[in-house]
Design a protein around this motif. Structure first.
Motif, short mmCIF file in Angstrom:
data_model
loop_
_atom_site.label_atom_id
_atom_site.label_comp_id
_atom_site.label_asym_id
_atom_site.label_seq_id
_atom_site.Cartn_x
_atom_site.Cartn_y
_atom_site.Cartn_z
N VAL A 99 0.84 -1.19 0.00
CA VAL A 99 0.00 0.00 0.00
C VAL A 99 0.88 1.24 0.00
CG1 VAL A 99 -1.81 -1.23 1.25
CG2 VAL A 99 -0.14 0.11 2.52
N ASP A 100 0.28 2.36 -0.29
CA ASP A 100 0.96 3.65 -0.23
C ASP A 100 0.76 4.21 1.18
OD1 ASP A 100 2.06 6.12 -0.50
OD2 ASP A 100 0.77 6.76 -2.17
N PRO A 101 1.79 4.17 2.04
CA PRO A 101 1.59 4.64 3.42
C PRO A 101 1.26 6.13 3.49
CG PRO A 101 3.92 4.24 2.99
CD PRO A 101 3.17 3.72 1.80
N ILE A 102 1.74 6.91 2.54
CA ILE A 102 1.43 8.34 2.55
C ILE A 102 -0.05 8.55 2.28
CG2 ILE A 102 2.06 10.58 1.62
CD1 ILE A 102 4.29 9.06 3.11
N ALA A 103 -0.61 7.75 1.36
CA ALA A 103 -2.04 7.85 1.07
C ALA A 103 -2.86 7.43 2.28
CB ALA A 103 -2.40 7.00 -0.14
N LEU A 104 -2.39 6.41 3.01
CA LEU A 104 -3.10 5.98 4.21
C LEU A 104 -3.13 7.11 5.25
CD1 LEU A 104 -1.86 2.31 4.79
CD2 LEU A 104 -4.09 3.04 3.94
N LEU A 105 -2.00 7.77 5.44
CA LEU A 105 -1.90 8.82 6.44
C LEU A 105 -2.74 10.04 6.05
CD1 LEU A 105 1.93 8.60 7.17
CD2 LEU A 105 0.08 7.87 8.70
N LYS A 106 -2.60 10.46 4.81
CA LYS A 106 -3.33 11.66 4.37
C LYS A 106 -4.84 11.44 4.33
CE LYS A 106 0.38 13.87 1.75
NZ LYS A 106 0.80 14.40 0.43
N GLY A 107 -5.26 10.20 4.11
CA GLY A 107 -6.69 9.91 4.09
C GLY A 107 -7.25 9.48 5.42
N ALA A 113 -3.32 16.93 14.15
CA ALA A 113 -2.98 18.11 13.36
C ALA A 113 -1.48 18.32 13.29
CB ALA A 113 -3.66 19.33 13.96
N ARG A 114 -0.76 18.03 14.39
CA ARG A 114 0.70 18.22 14.39
C ARG A 114 1.37 17.28 13.42
NH1 ARG A 114 4.85 16.51 19.24
NH2 ARG A 114 6.78 17.00 18.11
N VAL A 115 0.93 16.02 13.41
CA VAL A 115 1.55 15.05 12.51
C VAL A 115 1.24 15.41 11.07
CG1 VAL A 115 1.62 12.62 11.84
CG2 VAL A 115 1.47 13.23 14.25
N VAL A 146 2.62 1.83 10.30
CA VAL A 146 3.24 3.01 9.70
C VAL A 146 3.81 3.88 10.81
CG1 VAL A 146 2.92 5.02 8.22
CG2 VAL A 146 1.62 2.92 7.77
N ASN A 147 5.08 4.25 10.67
CA ASN A 147 5.75 5.14 11.63
C ASN A 147 6.13 6.43 10.93
OD1 ASN A 147 6.32 3.53 14.28
ND2 ASN A 147 6.84 2.09 12.64
N VAL A 148 5.79 7.55 11.56
CA VAL A 148 6.14 8.89 11.05
C VAL A 148 7.24 9.46 11.93
CG1 VAL A 148 5.28 11.18 10.48
CG2 VAL A 148 3.78 9.20 10.24
N GLY A 156 10.71 9.43 16.14
CA GLY A 156 9.33 9.11 15.85
C GLY A 156 8.36 10.07 16.52
N ILE A 157 7.30 10.43 15.77
CA ILE A 157 6.28 11.31 16.33
C ILE A 157 4.89 10.67 16.24
CG2 ILE A 157 7.55 13.43 15.88
CD1 ILE A 157 5.91 13.82 13.37
N GLY A 158 4.80 9.49 15.63
CA GLY A 158 3.51 8.82 15.55
C GLY A 158 3.64 7.44 14.96
N THR A 159 2.90 6.49 15.51
CA THR A 159 2.86 5.13 14.96
C THR A 159 1.40 4.72 14.83
OG1 THR A 159 3.62 2.85 15.24
CG2 THR A 159 3.06 4.05 17.23
N TYR A 160 1.06 4.04 13.71
CA TYR A 160 -0.32 3.71 13.38
C TYR A 160 -0.40 2.29 12.83
CZ TYR A 160 -0.14 8.81 13.37
OH TYR A 160 0.11 10.13 13.71
#
Length: 265
Positions: A99-107, A113-115, A146-148, A156-160
């Motif tokens: 999958v596209d992890p960026i698409a998962l995060l943006k959607g 809001a910070r992430v 997914v880790n940002v 790291g600032i977020g894990t999903y």
């Protein structure tokens, strides 16, 4: 030769009659009758042939007797053993959809809001995002972790965790953001999630007030497991790091001694 044989037989007969016992002439050499010697040679020859036959038979079986029979039985048993089927988990991993992890995060409407504000490329189109695939929720497809992170120091600032919904839409063999749902999130400083044998492992670095980014004071390691329709905490471990790390090599300069005043002064 015939005359010699006749003479030997005649002498033997004469000796037998004269002595009244067993003759000792040419017909009975060494006290053993001539017929007995011939029979003994025949028995010896037959015994030799029998031994030769046994030797040839043993050679035909490999020369190790019962050991060959035992090995043959083991090989036959091994050959008859059924071949274990291929692992279904391995097949699922090979067929895992990327999958596209960026698409998962943006959607993802749950994203903070910070992430979202920090979710920008570091160089060109390279985002500071890691992704992992594995079986965490026993879903129809591998789950995605997914880790940002930050671009500067990769903190790291977020894990999903995203789980494939049944009947989720796909596009050209790649699952879209609409096909997944957010089932876990941890947005905190210095947080990172991994998959370990079906468990979700979330590590959080612990910083004291004056700790540099590269040297935290410790860490919390939390293990989560899927239960029903959500993750529950299964285990927790805290580690304290040595304060000596990052504080130099331990060879601090010693102050120079102050000279004592002279007696005349």
């Amino acid at each position: 030769m015939r005359g010699l044989d006749d003479g030997e037989v005649g002498d033997g007969r004469t000796g037998d009659r004269a002595g009244g016992g067993v003759g000792t002439g040419a017909g009975a050499r060494g006290g053993v009758p001539r017929g007995a010697g011939t029979k003994a040679a025949g028995v010896t020859a037959m015994a030799g042939l029998a031994a030769l036959g046994l030797f040839v038979a043993s050679c035909s079986t490999g020369g190790t007797g019962s050991r060959d029979e035992g090995a043959a039985r083991a090989e036959a048993t091994a050959a008859a053993a059924p071949t274990p089927p291929a692992s279904s988990d391995a097949d699922a991993a090979k067929a895992a959809q990327r999958v596209d992890p960026i698409a998962l995060l943006k959607g993802d409407p749950k994203l903070g809001a910070r992430v979202k504000a920090d979710l920008k490329p570091c160089v060109a189109d390279a985002y500071p995002v890691d992704s992992s695939y594995g079986n965490l929720t026993d879903g129809s497809a591998p789950d995605v972790v997914v880790n940002v992170m930050t671009c500067g120091d990769a903190v790291g600032i977020g894990t999903y965790v995203y789980r494939k919904r049944s009947g989720g839409s796909t596009d050209s063999g790649t699952a879209t953001a609409d096909g997944y749902e957010n089932v876990f999130m941890a947005e905190d400083a210095a947080v990172y999630g991994t998959i370990d044998r079906g468990d979700l492992i979330v590590t959080k670095q612990v910083y004291a007030e004056d700790d540099p980014v590269a040297y935290p004071s410790g860490e919390d390691v939390i293990t989560y497991r899927w239960s029903g329709n959500r993750f529950t905490q299964h285990d927790w471990v805290h580690n304290d790091y040595s304060r000596a790390v990052g504080e130099g090599d331990g060879t601090a300069e010693q102050p120079e001694p102050v000279p004592e005043p002279s007696a005349s002064g």
